[in-house]
Scaffold this active site. Structure first.
Site, mmCIF file in Angstrom:
data_model
loop_
_atom_site.group_PDB
_atom_site.id
_atom_site.type_symbol
_atom_site.label_atom_id
_atom_site.label_comp_id
_atom_site.label_asym_id
_atom_site.label_seq_id
_atom_site.Cartn_x
_atom_site.Cartn_y
_atom_site.Cartn_z
ATOM 1 C CG ASN A 8 -2.146 -0.907 1.005
ATOM 2 O OD1 ASN A 8 -2.518 -1.189 -0.124
ATOM 3 N ND2 ASN A 8 -2.722 -1.387 2.086
ATOM 4 C CD GLU A 20 -3.202 -7.272 6.055
ATOM 5 O OE1 GLU A 20 -2.221 -7.210 6.776
ATOM 6 O OE2 GLU A 20 -4.132 -6.402 6.094
#
Length: 958
Positions: free
Chosen positions: A836, A871
């Site tokens: 990210n 996640e």
């Protein structure tokens, strides 16, 4: 010496042209008169005015000229020389080569445009005279000239009018060649001839007048039968009067005439209401007066074109046509005399006038004081020059005047001596009783005893220091005046009374007053009109107001009470007069030189006539009684059309065409002050008011509808009798009784069909309702599924959300037989925060979506997966064939070996997986705890590996 000189000049002026300003109304193309070359003017009994032109015939009925043409059976254009009217009011129109006669008489119910004309049968051997000549009504038709002789338009048979030669006795016929013009008196016909004779004849005998009778100076181009029974004949330079009763002939020369043979055929003679004759001159027209002929010319405001036609209408108004310039009407001619600087006055702004006893009228203007003598011309005196607002007479030869804005002068008009006095600005100078002269000034009231002699001393009236605008001496020696918006009364004992301090209208500003009968005072001014103040002993004054629209305007500048007791009110819009019964008003349209009158500008002359001062000249009303002449107001319908139908209307078929009506009045003197009111029954809810003289209805329904029209003169208040006619429109075919029967049968059929259609519609609505219920049910099911999907799925990955995966996890553990074969795996993306941070959250989202898709592909029926955390994904597998762990290893391998494509870039990621098999007595917390511990071990032992809760399944090669 000076007086003698003034008298001489005045006498010379009285013998001169005696000019005066005339007020004219011009009629031209803007009024519908498209051809301005007018050769004749005639008026029928209904009041319609006909104008002959070189391009057809036009009719005027008080609003606009309208042409007559093919719609009426007349040629489209062509030169028209004359119009005549039969005794029964049928119309005869003469063109150059044809004569036409109307099929019916003209009346207020049948306007000229509603007539139809028939051509007169003319013998082949006869052709019309090629000169412009007059016809004359005679017997039941009209006499007309044909080449070399007189003929008669015989209308005995209306369908076939004929032209018949008129035979004369043989012995009289030879010398009578080339007739010029005609006239008639009763049954006798008069004709003038090129050899100078004037003859009359009937069925029995002929009488001719010539040189032997003293008739010299011909040929005679115009004949007129007067009201007194005499015959007037006009040549280019002379006027002859023939008395048929005595046979006497008198001849007089006409002044201001030249040799004008080319124009001679258009010479005319007409007679005014007063009996005076009018005829053309070289530069205008001549009016017969007791002292001789008076010329009105271009100097008096006329056009410089030759006059081609003359007419005195039924009201006594004087009309004329000027070749190529159209038609003119003279306002108030014969009763109004107007003068301005072109008549010798030093200025057009006139303030006040006064008559010297036995002498001229003295006129105060913006530039001086003038004398107007008996002839009408003004004499300007250089030593009387300078702005003069107020003027008055004292001793018989003493003329008092203001000097500009301050000071007075007394002029002895006999010797020319002038004496000056220092006085405040004077508003009014008035001769009182005896030799006293009063002065209303801005500093109060002053007076002087103007007795003959050298000594005169002006004194101030005690107690009157404020500005005084107007004064009126009373017969008892007291004095009335207006000052500071109050009506005041000064008595001979020296006392002053405030009679009226406050007026009903607070905007009223009194500036003028006059005394009427005993006990009444008339006060006028701006903002309130006229007040009658009635006085009686020991009673408060009574006030009666006269304001617009009773009088022309509320802005009154002057008040006069004449010897008759009539009250005159001059305003900024004209003049109003009260004869103790009713009010009448006049303005510039009636003959007044200008509407804006001056303060204290009214004056009654010794003969009872009235002088009116205005800002644009001086007017003289010679006979005030004519203002109250009760001429009836008449309405004339000039045209009416409904589709192709013309007025008068028979019953017509139903039509959607508009109804158009044009109306006017034969009271031409009041044409600008007349308004019309009309109403069509069944269409108009109330009366409609208009000044245009035109009404239009886009649609008139079937039936009988009465249209009523009336006219009101806003100046005099007089109304006309209503004129009414009925418009009859038949019902349309679809409104007849057979149509109504068909409508009834159709209605019954519609009812039956409606019932059947209604039953069919009920069945259709039921089927539609059932289909609608099905559709709505399916929509509800789909919506419910969508809601369920939304409630159980993760919005990013499409996997089950945490709540749903947890619920299924518990359910699978609780079902008998499922727990022993349940394998759970917890997948976590390695270093996902770094992804990210390096590539952005959108890339991270794409990687999660890709991993979720790989997880879904490995699932078998009955198995499920869900997003457990950011996640982390939880996989629940049924290990029926002992392949669950192998599939998890394959998932780990696939994630490692196949990079993900996100936003056009390849990203390689790995994952760590913790796996555990359900054991007896496991709850979801215990099992999830074991696989979470296994995932922790995979993370801390190098990542990218799958570790079983009891042992490691594989380890990535270093």
């Amino acid at each position: 010496m000076l007086l003698a000189l003034v008298g001489l000049v005045l006498s010379l002026v009285s013998l001169s042209a005696q000019a005066q300003r005339v007020s004219l109304r011009t009629y031209g193309e803007a009024d519908g008169l498209s051809d301005l070359d007018v050769s004749c003017l005639q008026q029928d009994a209904a009041g319609d005015l006909f104008a002959c032109t070189s391009n057809g015939i036009f009719v005027y009925a008080g609003r606009r000229f309208q042409s007559l043409g093919p719609e009426q059976g007349l040629p489209d254009g062509g030169s028209v020389s004359d119009v005549a009217f039969t005794p029964d009011d049928r119309v005869i129109v003469r063109f150059d080569t044809d004569i036409f006669v109307s099929d019916a008489a003209v009346s207020k119910f049948r306007p000229p445009r509603a007539l139809h004309f028939t051509s007169v049968t003319i013998p082949v051997e006869t052709f019309l005279h090629d000169e412009t000549v007059q016809m004359t009504p005679w017997r039941n038709g009209a006499a007309v000239l044909v080449k070399g002789r007189v003929a008669f338009v015989d209308v005995t048979d209306p369908a076939s009018p004929r032209l018949t030669p008129i035979g004369l006795p043989l012995r009289e016929a030879d010398p009578l060649s080339q007739p010029i013009t005609l006239a008639s008196t009763g049954d006798r016909l008069w004709a003038s001839y090129a050899d100078g004779l004037v003859c009359s004849f009937d069925d029995r005998h002929t009488r001719c007048y010539g040189r032997g009778d003293g008739l010299i100076g011909g040929p005679w181009y115009a004949l007129l039968a007067t009201k007194a029974g005499t015959i007037i004949a006009r040549s280019t330079n002379s006027l002859a009067t023939i008395d048929p009763r005595s046979g006497q002939v008198t001849i007089e020369d006409l002044p201001f005439q030249g040799e004008s043979a080319g124009f001679a055929t258009r010479l005319r003679v007409v007679q005014l209401a007063s009996g005076a004759l009018v005829t053309q001159s070289d530069d205008g027209f001549l009016v017969q007066q007791a002292a001789g002929w008076k010329q009105v010319s271009t100097a008096d405001g006329l056009t410089d074109a030759r006059l081609s036609a003359l007419l005195v209408d039924h009201e006594g108004s004087f009309w004329f046509a000027a070749g190529g310039h159209g038609v003119y009407r003279v306002f108030g001619y014969g009763n109004w005399e107007n003068r301005d600087h072109r008549d010798g006055l030093t200025d057009d702004t006139i303030w006040q006038v006064v008559r010297q006893p036995g002498g001229p009228l003295w006129v105060a203007t913006d530039r001086g004081v003038d004398a107007v003598g008996a002839g009408g011309m003004a004499i300007a005196h250089s030593h009387y020059r300078g702005y003069a607002f107020a003027i008055g007479m004292g001793a018989p030869t003493h003329l008092w005047r203001t000097n500009g804005v301050k000071g007075l002068s007394c002029i002895d008009v006999t010797t020319g001596a002038i004496e000056h006095f220092d006085l405040p600005a004077a508003n009014m100078i008035l001769h009182g009783a005896g030799s006293r002269v009063w002065f209303a000034t801005q500093g109060g009231i002053y007076f002087v005893d103007d007795a003959p002699g050298p000594s005169r001393r002006i004194q101030k009236l005690p107690g009157t220091g404020a500005p005084v605008l107007s004064i009126a001496p009373d017969s008892d020696g007291s004095l009335w005046y207006v000052s500071q918006q109050s009506l005041m009364h000064w008595r001979t004992d020296g006392s002053v009374e405030q009679v009226v301090a406050k007026w009903p209208n607070p905007a009223f500003e009194p500036v003028a007053l006059a005394l009427g009968a005993t006990g009444e005072v008339w006060v006028g001014g701006p903002g309130g009109g006229v007040y009658l103040v009635s006085l009686s002993d020991h009673q408060p004054p009574r006030l009666q107001n006269y304001a617009s629209p009773t009088i022309l305007s509320n802005s009154v500048t002057s008040i006069l009470v004449d010897r008759r007791g009539w009250v005159w009110a001059a305003t900024d819009r004209g003049l109003s007069v009260f004869n103790r019964d009713k009010w009448r008003s006049v303005n510039a349209d009636a003959g007044l030189v200008w509407n804006d009158t001056s303060q204290d500008g009214l004056y009654e002359d010794v003969d009872g006539s009235i002088w009116i001062s205005t800002s644009q000249g001086l007017s003289h009303l010679t006979d005030p009684t004519t203002l109250f002449r009760s001429d009836a107001i008449n309405v004339v319908i000039s045209s009416l059309t409904l589709g192709s139908q013309q007025y008068p209307l028979a019953s017509v078929d139903y039509t959607t065409s508009p109804l158009a009506v044009a109306f006017g009045t034969s009271n031409f003197q009041a044409e600008r002050s007349i308004v019309f009111r009309y109403r069509l029954d069944g269409v108009d809810a109330d009366w409609v008011t208009t000044q245009s003289g035109y009404a239009r209805y886009p649609f008139v329904p079937s039936g009988h509808h009465r249209l009523t029209v009336t006219a009101v003169d806003t100046l005099t208040g007089q109304s006309s009798p209503p004129v009414s006619f009925t418009v009859r429109i038949r019902r349309a075919w679809w409104a007849s009784w057979p149509a109504w029967l068909a409508y009834l049968l159709l209605a019954l059929l519609i009812v039956v069909m409606s019932f059947r259609l209604r039953y069919h519609a009920v069945l259709q609505r039921q089927a539609v309702l059932e289909r609608t219920v099905q559709v709505r049910t399916e929509e509800i099911r789909v919506a419910k599924e969508a809601l369920m999907l939304q409630a159980t799925r993760d919005s990013l990955t499409g996997l089950l959300n945490r709540g749903e995966i947890q619920k299924r996890f518990i359910a699978m553990l609780e079902r008998s037989g499922d727990a022993e074969r349940l394998v759970a795996g917890l997948v976590d993306v390695d270093h996902f925060k770094r992804v990210n941070d390096m590539h952005g959250h959108l890339v991270g989202d794409e990687i999660l979506i890709g991993i979720s898709e790989q997880i879904r592909q490995m699932l078998r029926p009955g198995e499920c997966a869900g997003r457990y955390g950011g996640e982390e994904m939880l996989i629940l597998l049924a290990d029926d064939d002992q392949s669950a762990k192998a599939r998890i290893l394959a998932l780990n391998e696939a994630i490692r070996t196949k990079p993900f494509v996100a936003l056009g870039r390849e990203i390689a990621v790995t994952c760590s997986i913790g796996v555990g098999r359900a054991q007896a007595g496991d709850g979801w917390e215990s099992l999830i705890g074991r696989i979470d511990e296994a995932l922790y071990q995979a993370k801390h032992s190098g990542r990218d590996q799958v570790i079983e809760a009891e042992r490691r399944l594989t380890r990535r090669a270093s």
